[in-house]
Structures are given as C-alpha cells and as structure tokens.
Scaffold this motif. Structure first.
Motif, PDB file in Angstrom:
ATOM      1  N   UNK A 122       0.670  -1.343   0.012  1.00 39.63           N
ATOM      2  CA  UNK A 122       0.540   0.365   0.097  1.00 39.63           C
ATOM      3  C   UNK A 122       0.963   1.254  -0.327  1.00 39.63           C
ATOM      4  N   UNK A 123       0.381   2.414  -0.724  1.00 40.19           N
ATOM      5  CA  UNK A 123       1.085   3.472  -0.820  1.00 40.19           C
ATOM      6  C   UNK A 123       1.833   3.729  -2.195  1.00 40.19           C
ATOM      7  N   UNK A 124       2.421   4.417  -1.493  1.00 42.45           N
ATOM      8  CA  UNK A 124       3.406   5.365  -3.268  1.00 42.45           C
ATOM      9  C   UNK A 124       4.847   5.560  -2.642  1.00 42.45           C
ATOM     10  N   UNK A 125       5.353   5.650  -4.064  1.00 43.19           N
ATOM     11  CA  UNK A 125       7.142   5.370  -4.245  1.00 43.19           C
ATOM     12  C   UNK A 125       7.203   7.117  -3.356  1.00 43.19           C
ATOM     13  N   UNK A 126       7.023   7.983  -3.714  1.00 44.20           N
ATOM     14  CA  UNK A 126       6.661   9.741  -3.241  1.00 44.20           C
ATOM     15  C   UNK A 126       6.108  10.193  -2.029  1.00 44.20           C
ATOM     16  N   UNK A 127       6.116   8.195  -1.391  1.00 41.98           N
ATOM     17  CA  UNK A 127       5.306   8.475   0.668  1.00 41.98           C
ATOM     18  C   UNK A 127       6.808   8.298   1.414  1.00 41.98           C
ATOM     19  N   UNK A 128       6.970   8.855   2.099  1.00 46.72           N
ATOM     20  CA  UNK A 128       8.399   8.481   2.863  1.00 46.72           C
ATOM     21  C   UNK A 128       8.330   7.895   3.656  1.00 46.72           C
ATOM     22  N   UNK A 129       7.364   7.016   3.867  1.00 46.72           N
ATOM     23  CA  UNK A 129       7.273   5.433   4.152  1.00 46.72           C
ATOM     24  C   UNK A 129       7.919   4.333   3.355  1.00 46.72           C
ATOM     25  N   UNK A 130       7.015   4.573   2.441  1.00 45.70           N
ATOM     26  CA  UNK A 130       7.550   3.897   1.016  1.00 45.70           C
ATOM     27  C   UNK A 130       8.754   4.217   1.000  1.00 45.70           C
ATOM     28  N   UNK A 131       9.104   5.090   0.416  1.00 46.27           N
ATOM     29  CA  UNK A 131      10.476   5.482   0.022  1.00 46.27           C
ATOM     30  C   UNK A 131      11.563   4.993   0.418  1.00 46.27           C
ATOM     31  N   UNK A 132      11.602   5.183   1.886  1.00 41.03           N
ATOM     32  CA  UNK A 132      12.562   5.227   3.226  1.00 41.03           C
ATOM     33  C   UNK A 132      12.294   3.400   2.772  1.00 41.03           C
ATOM     34  N   UNK A 133      11.091   2.052   2.393  1.00 38.55           N
ATOM     35  CA  UNK A 133      11.126   0.637   2.536  1.00 38.55           C
ATOM     36  C   UNK A 133      12.525   0.133   1.556  1.00 38.55           C
ATOM     37  N   UNK A 134      11.446   1.143   0.405  1.00 39.44           N
ATOM     38  CA  UNK A 134      12.627   0.567  -0.326  1.00 39.44           C
ATOM     39  C   UNK A 134      14.098   1.015  -0.944  1.00 39.44           C
ATOM     40  N   UNK A 135      14.135   1.735  -0.318  1.00 36.83           N
ATOM     41  CA  UNK A 135      15.554   1.862   0.317  1.00 36.83           C
ATOM     42  C   UNK A 135      16.613   1.216   0.917  1.00 36.83           C
TER      43      UNK A 135
END
Length: 311
Positions: free
Chosen positions: A246-259
């Motif tokens: 759930x969420x978009x890559x521009x969401x901080x929680x998602x982006x940081x998870x991907x990093x």
C-alpha cells in the motif's frame, strides 16, 4: 513506437480484452491481441505497442506466475494502472453438443482452479488440457480439437459456439486483476489510494532472510497486499519475491522502505506506483502513528538539528 497501439492477451474474446475495453483510452487505441503474456509484454519492449494489458492476480489462486515471471526478468517494464474484473465462466460447445458428449475440455490454466469443483460434479471423466487463453480454448473447440471450453459467455458468438452452461464459478465474487504495463518512466502523481509493486531478490539463504525483507516494510507501517515467491532459475532454493504494498513511492514510508531493501537485497526491481482499482481515498486505512510524511520530515529535521547541536 506505436503510441496508439495497446497489446493484450488474446485472441479476441478474452477476459483481458473485456478488461482493456473498460479503460476510457481504449476507445481511441488500436487493440492488438497477442498469443501469450510474454508476447504482449515483448510488444511493449520492442516498440510495437505503447502499453499492454495482462492478468496478474486472481482472487482464487493468487498471482499469475507467467506475468510475475515476465515482469521480473528481461528488459524492465512498469505498471501504470490496474483493472479489476468479476469473473464467471460459461461452458462453450459446438451447436448440438450435450453435456454427456463432452470428453475433453480446455481453458487458460488460471481458469482450472476456478471451475475445478464444478467439473468434478458435472464432468468427472472429462480430460483437461490447458490453452494459451480462454478465448484460444474457444477457438480450439470451434476447430474440433476439444469438445468444450471454459471462457466468457461473450466469446460464444465470436467463435460460433453455444453456452451450454453459464455462471460457472467455484468461488462467489471471483475477480481477476489486470495491469496496464508500459516502458519505465516517472510514476503518476500519488492519489492517496495507491499501490507500489516491486520484485526482491534474497542475497543468500539464511534463517530470517525473508523476515529481514518484511521488517523493512513493517517498521515503517507499510501494509503488504501480496507477496509471492518465484524461483529465479538459478537452482533449488533460489527465490525472488513479488510484492505489492500500500502506498506510493513518493510517500516517505514507502520510499524509505525501498531504500532499506536496496541496501540488503542484491537486486530490487521497481514495477511501479499506481492508483488502486476500486478504492477511494476515503476507503484507505488510517496510517499508524509515526508513519505519515509529516512525521518522517519532523524526524529528519530533529536529526539534522541534533547533528548541528541545535536539538
């Protein structure tokens, strides 16, 4: 590249074609049926089509392995939107065929789990053989190679067949999810009701390896909607994982998870962030405390001030 051509899993008369025609832009595109999921995606890769619609998940059996494997390998592609379609099968036969005449049946492999119980009750001795698609199964019945095919009732007229039985489904409210896939580009802006898809490779097989991947999402409050293991082809025990979050890559929680995943995985393939089908912003679950963009920004600001001696 043909900017006006959309490929799809064909031939004409598939559920995929029906799903594609629900998109408003389909009315102004040339719709090109392809013989397989791989062929539809390759049409995008080689510039024959601007996009392709393919099935990726059904509510009975989960992920469509042919699509997941194609997206995980080869030249990268991206998902730009998804379509949900309710699925109900009809048993299509040549005119005059009775249920007692049916000795062989065919359909796409994904259809079998959705009609298995019905077949056991009504055609217990019939032999099943898979087809490239449900519509292709109807074509094979038209040609006399099988006695019946499970397909959409709408395909009957196209192939000169009759629906002997309709509304066949072992699971009520069964749905299939389709995705529109194109070449990689900047994802569309977040809508507030989005999904992000990735493929993750494990670095090595050790206790807790999968848990380490899942924790990158969990500690940031990112809910997972699908996780499916697929063999990499490098030998027994070597797997990658297709994940929908759930969420978009521009969401901080998602982006940081991907990093975080990029740091611990030898390979991460981003498949896109796109609007969730049939979900309004008001329907999205509330974020856990501490996982909103504002809270991530506040934490980063606190760290910066601490580093500068201003905390």
């Amino acid at each position: 590249m043909s900017a006006t051509r959309y490929a799809y899993l064909g031939p004409e008369g598939t559920f995929t074609e029906v799903a594609l025609r629900t998109l408003p832009e389909a009315a102004t595109r040339e719709l090109a049926p392809m013989v397989s999921v791989a062929a539809a995606l390759d049409a995008v890769r080689n510039g024959e089509a601007a996009a392709a619609l393919v099935p990726i998940e059904n509510s009975v059996e989960g992920g469509i392995t042919a699509t997941l494997d194609e997206l995980a390998s080869g030249e990268p592609l991206m998902i730009y939107r998804e379509v949900l379609l309710s699925i109900s099968f009809a048993l299509l036969v040549r005119p005059g065929t009775k249920l007692s005449d049916i000795k062989t049946v065919t359909a796409h492999p994904a259809a079998q789990p959705q009609v298995r119980n019905w077949m056991a009750a009504n055609l217990p001795d019939a032999l099943w053989e898979s087809a490239a698609s449900n519509a292709d199964g109807a074509r094979l019945v038209q040609e006399g190679r099988f006695d019946a095919a499970f397909a959409g009732e709408f395909a009957a007229a196209k192939y000169g067949l009759e629906p002997l039985v309709t509304e066949i489904h072992d699971a009520v409210n069964a749905q299939t999810r389709f995705v529109l896939v194109g070449r990689p580009a900047r994802p569309a802006a977040p809508t507030g009701a989005d999904k992000t898809s990735v493929v993750l490779w494990l670095g090595d097989d050790h206790p807790g390896a999968l848990l380490e991947l899942l924790q990158e999402f969990a500690v940031r409050g990112v809910n997972l909607m699908l996780i499916q293991s697929r063999p990499t082809g490098a030998g027994i025990g070597n797997y990658c994982f297709a994940v929908d979050a759930e969420g978009h890559i521009s969401d901080r929680r998602v982006g940081e998870a991907l990093m975080g995943l990029k740091r611990i995985c030898p390979k991460v393939r981003f498949l896109g962030s796109y609007p969730r089908a049939g979900v309004a912003v008001d329907d999205v679950r509330a974020l856990r405390p501490g996982t909103s963009d504002a809270e991530f920004v506040a934490a980063a600001d606190w760290l910066a001030r601490s580093q500068d001696g201003r905390a």
